[in-house]
Design an enzyme around this catalytic site. Structure first.
Site, short mmCIF file in Angstrom:
data_model
loop_
_atom_site.label_atom_id
_atom_site.label_comp_id
_atom_site.label_asym_id
_atom_site.label_seq_id
_atom_site.Cartn_x
_atom_site.Cartn_y
_atom_site.Cartn_z
N ASP A 1 0.85 -1.19 0.00
CA ASP A 1 0.00 0.00 0.00
C ASP A 1 0.89 1.24 0.00
O ASP A 1 1.87 1.33 0.77
CB ASP A 1 -0.91 0.00 1.23
CG ASP A 1 -1.89 1.15 1.22
OD1 ASP A 1 -2.92 1.05 0.52
OD2 ASP A 1 -1.63 2.17 1.90
N ASN B 1 -2.30 12.69 -3.85
CA ASN B 1 -3.26 13.08 -4.89
C ASN B 1 -3.77 14.50 -4.65
O ASN B 1 -3.92 15.30 -5.59
CB ASN B 1 -4.44 12.11 -4.93
CG ASN B 1 -4.25 11.01 -5.96
OD1 ASN B 1 -3.49 11.16 -6.90
ND2 ASN B 1 -4.92 9.89 -5.75
N HIS C 1 -4.59 14.26 -9.62
CA HIS C 1 -4.79 12.86 -9.97
C HIS C 1 -3.95 12.40 -11.16
O HIS C 1 -3.59 11.22 -11.24
CB HIS C 1 -6.28 12.62 -10.26
CG HIS C 1 -7.13 12.65 -9.03
ND1 HIS C 1 -7.18 11.61 -8.13
CD2 HIS C 1 -7.93 13.62 -8.51
CE1 HIS C 1 -7.99 11.91 -7.13
NE2 HIS C 1 -8.46 13.15 -7.34
N ASP D 1 -1.74 9.22 -10.93
CA ASP D 1 -1.76 8.07 -11.85
C ASP D 1 -0.35 7.70 -12.31
O ASP D 1 -0.01 6.51 -12.42
CB ASP D 1 -2.62 8.41 -13.07
CG ASP D 1 -4.11 8.46 -12.73
OD1 ASP D 1 -4.48 8.01 -11.63
OD2 ASP D 1 -4.89 8.95 -13.56
N GLU E 1 -4.64 2.27 -4.38
CA GLU E 1 -3.18 2.37 -4.34
C GLU E 1 -2.56 1.10 -3.76
O GLU E 1 -1.39 1.11 -3.33
CB GLU E 1 -2.75 3.58 -3.50
CG GLU E 1 -3.08 3.52 -2.03
CD GLU E 1 -4.46 4.09 -1.69
OE1 GLU E 1 -4.66 4.50 -0.55
OE2 GLU E 1 -5.34 4.12 -2.59
#
Length: 350
Positions: free
Chosen positions: A206, A214, A219, A223, A250
């Site tokens: 994680d 973010n 975003h 990404d 994530e």
């Protein structure tokens, strides 16, 4: 009868060094509807046959300089003229001559003086045979082409199906396996490990404080970070029997076949090394200036008393403990291990 003659018409080449024989035979064949060419010696006949290959050759045996047998040998040795049927003509019809004629590649032997009707019938038969042979060759080539086309189409179809299947099992953003394929792969590896009594390891990863990341960078950058992490995981786990998959958001999941806890810990350490070297800036992380990972490890040999669900639960519980313990570390199901400085330190039991 006229239709049958028309069907058997063709281009004929007569090779004979006697002018009278050429005149007589060519007149008979022209009347019968054939196109006729004449050559007055073997060398001229060879040139004529190679320049414009006829459908059939009428070849005299006895000629000066090059006799009919030698002409036939040369024609049969040339790929351009090798398939042309050759009928020998001779005033001598001994068994030895006929055997020699057929031996060098002749298809028939006509003895002088000949009957016009007999010559025409024999020519018609040879031309018919040749046309049938050509049709058979063309049909075989057509069938071979059809088979080749079908095999190519089947291959392309399999490739397309494989590509579609691959796309169906890939995560669209990170290009590693998606959750659907993870479930399928894990089920297969679980059964295999259970059957062969080998250890199966699972690592859940994680990204620490990814929501903050973010919110800070947007975003699109988030990404890109996910793609970088997925690529780093794939570089560490390269065995064809292992799998890197996006578990959700994530989170990533690694399935390691025939791997015990010690091997899984080595992989976890390598993952943290690889991620650390990426130097992905994270200003809003309370624990580091760069992106870090928390990992949960579980591994054991499947048995009748265990299940895939239990293995996932153990890895997830270890991941939860790693995050609760301060993140940027990995926890082994059964013991807590700090890996920030790559020194294994047993802290507590789960």
């Amino acid at each position: 009868m006229s239709n049958q003659v028309a069907l058997c018409k063709g281009d004929l080449l007569i090779i004979d060094d006697l002018a009278e024989n050429l005149r007589l035979l060519s007149e008979i064949l022209k009347i019968a509807g054939y196109k006729v060419r004449c050559a007055v010696d073997g060398q001229t006949g060879l040139m004529a046959a190679k320049t414009s290959p006829p459908d059939l050759i009428l070849l005299d045996v006895k000629m000066e300089e090059i006799d009919g047998y030698e002409v036939c040998k040369q024609l049969k040795s040339d790929r351009l003229t090798a398939d042309i049927p050759i009928m020998f003509i001779s005033a001598y019809g001994s068994i030895q001559e006929k055997i020699k004629a057929f031996g060098v590649g002749g298809v028939d032997f006509i003895t002088k003086p000949f009957q016009a009707a007999e010559v025409i019938v024999r020519i018609n038969n040879q031309l018919t045979l040749r046309r049938l042979q050509q049709q058979l060759i063309e049909k075989n080539q057509q069938l071979e082409q059809e088979i080749s086309d079908r095999q190519r189409a089947e291959f392309e179809l399999k490739q397309a199906y494989s590509a579609l299947e691959k796309l169906a099992y890939l995560d669209g953003l990170t290009r590693v396996a998606n959750r659907m394929y993870l479930d399928k792969f894990l089920h297969h590896e679980w059964n295999r490990a259970k059957r062969e009594q080998e250890s199966l390891a699972l690592i859940l990863c994680d990204i620490d404080y990814f929501k903050n990341y973010n919110d800070t960078y947007g975003h699109l950058v988030g990404d890109r970070c996910l793609r970088q992490i997925a690529h780093a995981l794939s570089k560490v786990v390269q065995r064809s029997t292992d799998l890197v998959a996006r578990y959700g958001g994530e989170e990533f999941c690694l399935v390691l076949s025939n791997t015990n806890l010690s091997g899984a810990m080595n992989i976890a350490t390598a993952i943290q090394d690889r991620v650390q070297k990426l130097h992905i800036c994270h200003e809003k992380s309370p624990i580091s200036n760069y992106i870090t990972l928390s990992l949960g490890l579980a591994a054991y040999i499947p048995s009748q008393k265990t299940s895939i669900k239990h293995l996932l639960h153990m890895a997830d519980k270890a991941l939860y403990q790693a995050k609760a313990a301060g993140k940027n570390q990995f926890i082994v199901a059964g013991e807590q291990v700090c890996s920030i400085s790559h020194k294994l330190e047993v802290r507590s039991k789960i």
